[in-house]
Motif scaffolding. Structure first.
Motif, PDB file in Angstrom:
ATOM      1  N   GLY A   1       2.055  14.412  -9.203  1.00 50.11           N
ATOM      2  CA  GLY A   1       2.904  13.548  -8.219  1.00 50.11           C
ATOM      3  C   GLY A   1       2.022  12.785  -7.569  1.00 50.11           C
ATOM      4  O   GLY A   1       1.022  12.156  -7.879  1.00 50.11           O
ATOM      5  N   VAL A   2       2.433  12.453  -6.111  1.00 46.64           N
ATOM      6  CA  VAL A   2       1.556  11.535  -5.407  1.00 46.64           C
ATOM      7  C   VAL A   2       0.349  12.016  -5.022  1.00 46.64           C
ATOM      8  O   VAL A   2       0.299  13.365  -4.629  1.00 46.64           O
ATOM      9  N   LEU A   3      -0.615  11.331  -5.243  1.00 47.51           N
ATOM     10  CA  LEU A   3      -2.049  11.709  -4.845  1.00 47.51           C
ATOM     11  C   LEU A   3      -2.094  11.947  -3.295  1.00 47.51           C
ATOM     12  O   LEU A   3      -1.752  11.369  -2.553  1.00 47.51           O
ATOM     13  N   ILE A   4      -3.316  13.031  -3.028  1.00 44.71           N
ATOM     14  CA  ILE A   4      -3.307  13.306  -1.652  1.00 44.71           C
ATOM     15  C   ILE A   4      -3.807  12.027  -0.872  1.00 44.71           C
ATOM     16  O   ILE A   4      -4.913  11.223  -1.395  1.00 44.71           O
ATOM     17  N   GLY A   5      -3.430  11.606   0.333  1.00 43.78           N
ATOM     18  CA  GLY A   5      -4.140  10.575   1.100  1.00 43.78           C
ATOM     19  C   GLY A   5      -3.510   9.157   0.836  1.00 43.78           C
ATOM     20  O   GLY A   5      -3.731   8.299   1.457  1.00 43.78           O
ATOM     21  N   SER A   6      -2.311   9.185   0.047  1.00 42.49           N
ATOM     22  CA  SER A   6      -1.879   7.906  -0.309  1.00 42.49           C
ATOM     23  C   SER A   6      -1.126   7.153   0.507  1.00 42.49           C
ATOM     24  O   SER A   6      -0.442   8.044   1.640  1.00 42.49           O
ATOM     25  N   GLU A   7      -1.207   6.221   0.935  1.00 42.12           N
ATOM     26  CA  GLU A   7      -0.544   5.433   2.064  1.00 42.12           C
ATOM     27  C   GLU A   7       0.388   4.199   1.635  1.00 42.12           C
ATOM     28  O   GLU A   7      -0.194   3.480   0.759  1.00 42.12           O
ATOM     29  N   ARG A   8       1.785   4.061   1.999  1.00 40.32           N
ATOM     30  CA  ARG A   8       2.380   2.984   1.790  1.00 40.32           C
ATOM     31  C   ARG A   8       2.919   1.800   2.632  1.00 40.32           C
ATOM     32  O   ARG A   8       3.305   2.169   3.632  1.00 40.32           O
ATOM     33  N   ALA A   9       2.184   0.740   2.613  1.00 38.25           N
ATOM     34  CA  ALA A   9       2.472  -0.525   3.339  1.00 38.25           C
ATOM     35  C   ALA A   9       3.857  -0.695   3.397  1.00 38.25           C
ATOM     36  O   ALA A   9       4.566  -0.568   2.186  1.00 38.25           O
ATOM     37  N   PRO A  10       4.303  -1.239   4.382  1.00 40.00           N
ATOM     38  CA  PRO A  10       5.686  -1.599   4.398  1.00 40.00           C
ATOM     39  C   PRO A  10       6.028  -2.662   3.413  1.00 40.00           C
ATOM     40  O   PRO A  10       5.208  -3.540   3.048  1.00 40.00           O
ATOM     41  N   ALA A  11       7.427  -2.899   3.010  1.00 47.00           N
ATOM     42  CA  ALA A  11       8.002  -3.794   1.943  1.00 47.00           C
ATOM     43  C   ALA A  11       7.846  -5.040   2.664  1.00 47.00           C
ATOM     44  O   ALA A  11       8.116  -5.281   4.022  1.00 47.00           O
ATOM     45  N   ASN A  12       7.713  -6.147   1.704  1.00 48.51           N
ATOM     46  CA  ASN A  12       7.594  -7.398   2.216  1.00 48.51           C
ATOM     47  C   ASN A  12       6.816  -7.705   3.475  1.00 48.51           C
ATOM     48  O   ASN A  12       6.879  -8.616   4.354  1.00 48.51           O
ATOM     49  N   SER A  13       5.513  -7.173   3.324  1.00 51.82           N
ATOM     50  CA  SER A  13       4.897  -7.262   4.407  1.00 51.82           C
ATOM     51  C   SER A  13       3.420  -8.126   3.813  1.00 51.82           C
ATOM     52  O   SER A  13       3.130  -9.255   4.249  1.00 51.82           O
ATOM     53  N   SER A  14       2.589  -7.430   2.954  1.00 48.39           N
ATOM     54  CA  SER A  14       1.532  -8.184   2.433  1.00 48.39           C
ATOM     55  C   SER A  14       1.943  -8.713   0.858  1.00 48.39           C
ATOM     56  O   SER A  14       1.003  -8.720   0.168  1.00 48.39           O
ATOM     57  N   CYS A  15       3.115  -8.347   0.485  1.00 52.41           N
ATOM     58  CA  CYS A  15       3.547  -8.562  -1.158  1.00 52.41           C
ATOM     59  C   CYS A  15       5.081  -8.621  -1.338  1.00 52.41           C
ATOM     60  O   CYS A  15       5.679  -8.591  -0.140  1.00 52.41           O
ATOM     61  N   PRO A  16       5.617  -9.172  -2.117  1.00 51.01           N
ATOM     62  CA  PRO A  16       6.897  -9.806  -2.439  1.00 51.01           C
ATOM     63  C   PRO A  16       7.912  -8.269  -2.496  1.00 51.01           C
ATOM     64  O   PRO A  16       9.096  -8.515  -2.898  1.00 51.01           O
ATOM     65  N   SER A  17       7.418  -7.156  -2.527  1.00 46.22           N
ATOM     66  CA  SER A  17       8.275  -5.927  -2.916  1.00 46.22           C
ATOM     67  C   SER A  17       9.165  -5.671  -1.872  1.00 46.22           C
ATOM     68  O   SER A  17       8.834  -5.490  -0.732  1.00 46.22           O
ATOM     69  N   ASN A  18      10.435  -5.323  -2.333  1.00 45.82           N
ATOM     70  CA  ASN A  18      11.501  -4.731  -1.576  1.00 45.82           C
ATOM     71  C   ASN A  18      11.331  -3.362  -1.249  1.00 45.82           C
ATOM     72  O   ASN A  18      12.249  -2.852  -0.492  1.00 45.82           O
ATOM     73  N   VAL A  19      10.442  -2.678  -1.805  1.00 46.83           N
ATOM     74  CA  VAL A  19      10.276  -1.026  -1.963  1.00 46.83           C
ATOM     75  C   VAL A  19       9.124  -0.860  -0.594  1.00 46.83           C
ATOM     76  O   VAL A  19       9.408  -0.365   0.008  1.00 46.83           O
TER      77      VAL A  19
END
Length: 553
Positions: free
Chosen positions: A429-447
């Motif tokens: 699953g998701v590795l420990i310490g993973s951080e997800r930046a907000p969508a459409n902040s520093s990239c064009p992703s909507n997720v």
């Protein structure tokens, strides 16, 4: 020489009175003397008679030796001596003395020098051929002549030295010319040939005799022997020397002509020199290179020989080198030959042989890249439009970014300026310490603007012929750093990794790796590599950094 010694004269005068008148008389004693005559000359091992002349007779004798070689017959108490002179090494002198005690107890003496001449007998020479066992000798046989059978007829004499002087025949290489035996190899001969020597033999007393000795050697079946040298082992990029200098001809003069017979083609420094060199080629698997040499004499008679060079791969590893071509001291560039700063990057590894590498593609120093289109098909190096790059050293395929033509977050999916927080999925699953930046902040992703979301979106479009794109490991990303570019805008090849963003955008060129920093607490940091400096750093996962994806072919 004799010497006469007199005793003191005693004169006794007596005067007597008798009753009938007077009478008187004188009595004189005889002086004692001895004489053994003049010094004597004699020959060694001969008998010598010596007689002492004395006066008055009737006394006793005592002979003794004072110096020189010991003489048989001394000491003695006879008046006449029969002496046996000794065997001497060279002329010698001996001195003897005789004491004579007269009847009246008077002691007189005399001395005598005997000059003993050596009667040295000269050596007797005997010479024989003692090798090879099978006669007559053939080409390259070791021929040995011996004067060890020579002798000294003197009873206690011996042979002290030998000397061989060649007087006829071709010049040869001898084992030694001052020993009892003389050895040499049967040379190449185009006709039956006589060799001759004057042999000198000396004994321990300096007596010397000489004799002439000759030997007939048969002509050889061959008149030219080509020798390409022993087979060799080499590693790719080594400088290999081929040497036919040990070839032989009758005259000793010859020329050479080298040709390669098999193996990866190499360039000989000079094919018409008896000693030449080449650089072992870049190979993928071990192989053998064979070379032939034709050796010709001054009459254009020739023979050939071959040599094999087994070439092994050099252990350059499966990772790129640093890209360094220069060596440095503490402050400036220096010659890589300096002994004060050894073992530098430019002296070893793949970059040290960069100019000799047979590359699949192109690249500075030992870097070897091939441009690929959107289907992962190879493109010529002159192509200006390409989707990814294959590293021909590691075999990895690297993402090439799209041009930075828009403004965040309204950019294209793979624009170089997009940046992401660190978040990755593992087998569990998701590795420990993973951080997800907000969508459409520093990239064009909507997720969200995380690394994992970017990987998923790129794999979904089967980019550049593959759906196995991932974040590179620390070592994989480091392999792209070209330290020769230190001080330039970035330290990655601008010819193959285009559309790299400016440092001014984020104040750095940090690129994420998949390696989490083991800080012993929250595992909240991962390693980045700064493509503007080549340095690495443990970086908070909730910060954003650039991403360059990689995949295995």
């Amino acid at each position: 020489m004799g010497r006469l010694i007199h005793s003191a004269l005693s004169i006794i005068l007596a005067t007597g009175l008798v009753a009938c008148g007077g009478s008187g008389g004188d009595e004189v004693t005889e002086n004692a003397s001895i004489n053994v005559g003049a010094d004597r000359d004699a020959v060694e091992k001969s008998e010598l008679i010596i007689n002492a002349q004395v006066s008055p007779p009737g006394g006793t004798f005592r002979w003794q030796q004072l110096s020189g070689p010991a003489i048989e017959g001394l000491p003695s108490e006879e008046q006449e001596l029969a002496l046996m002179l000794p065997d001497v090494k060279g002329d010698r002198a001996a001195q003897i003395k005789v004491d004579y005690r007269a009847p009246d107890n008077t002691l007189v003496s005399d001395t005598l020098t005997i000059n003993i001449a050596s009667a040295n007998q000269l050596p007797q020479i005997a010479i024989a051929q003692i090798a090879p066992e099978q006669l007559p000798s053939q080409y390259n046989d070791v021929v040995t002549l011996s004067a060890a059978g020579s002798s000294d007829p003197d009873e206690n004499g011996f042979i002290a030295s030998y000397l061989w002087q060649q007087t006829e025949g071709p010049q040869l290489q001898f084992s030694a010319v001052d020993e009892a035996t003389l050895s040499f190899r049967h040379p190449l001969l185009d006709s039956d040939t006589t060799l001759a020597w004057t042999v000198f033999v000396s004994d321990d007393e300096g007596g010397q005799v000489s004799t002439e000795y000759s030997l007939l050697l048969n002509k050889t079946a061959q008149v030219v022997i080509a020798n390409a040298g022993e087979d060799q082992q080499a590693t790719e990029f080594d400088t290999v020397t081929l040497n036919a200098g040990n070839s032989e001809t009758v005259s000793g003069q010859f020329s050479c002509y080298w040709q390669q017979q098999s193996g990866s083609a190499v360039t000989l420094a000079s094919e018409r020199q008896c000693e030449t060199q080449f650089v072992a080629p870049d190979i993928d698997v071990a192989q053998q290179l064979s070379f032939s040499v034709r050796v010709s004499d001054d009459l254009n008679r020739s023979a050939s020989d071959e040599v094999t060079v087994s070439v092994q791969r050099r252990a350059l590893g499966l990772i790129n080198d640093t890209g360094m071509s220069a060596c440095f001291n503490n402050s400036q560039a220096i010659s890589c030959d300096s002994t004060d700063f050894q073992g530098q990057d430019a002296q070893q590894g793949r970059d040290s042989v960069a100019q000799r590498l047979d590359k699949v593609g192109k690249g500075d120093m030992a870097f070897d890249f091939t441009k690929l289109n959107e289907f992962a098909d190879e493109l010529p190096d002159s192509a200006t439009e390409f989707a990814c790059v294959r590293d021909n050293v590691t075999g990895l395929i690297w993402e090439v970014k799209q041009a930075n033509t828009h403004t965040l977050p309204n950019t294209d999916l793979r624009e170089g300026q997009n940046h992401y927080s660190w978040a990755l999925n593992g087998e569990g699953g998701v590795l420990i310490g993973s951080e997800r930046a907000p969508a459409n902040s520093s990239c064009p992703s909507n997720v969200d603007c995380s690394v994992q979301q970017y990987i998923d979106e790129v794999n979904a479009i089967d980019f550049c012929g593959g759906a196995n794109w991932r974040l590179p490991t620390y070592v994989e990303l480091l392999s792209l750093v070209d330290y020769q570019r230190h001080g330039q805008a970035h330290m990655i090849s601008p010819d193959y990794f285009i559309h790299t963003p400016s440092v001014s955008l984020l104040g750095h060129l940090n690129y994420w790796t998949s390696r989490t920093s083991v800080d012993g607490q929250s595992l909240s940091q991962a390693f980045i590599i700064d493509m503007s400096s080549g340095n690495d750093l443990a970086y908070p996962k909730d910060n954003t950094a650039y991403v360059r994806l990689v995949r295995n072919p």
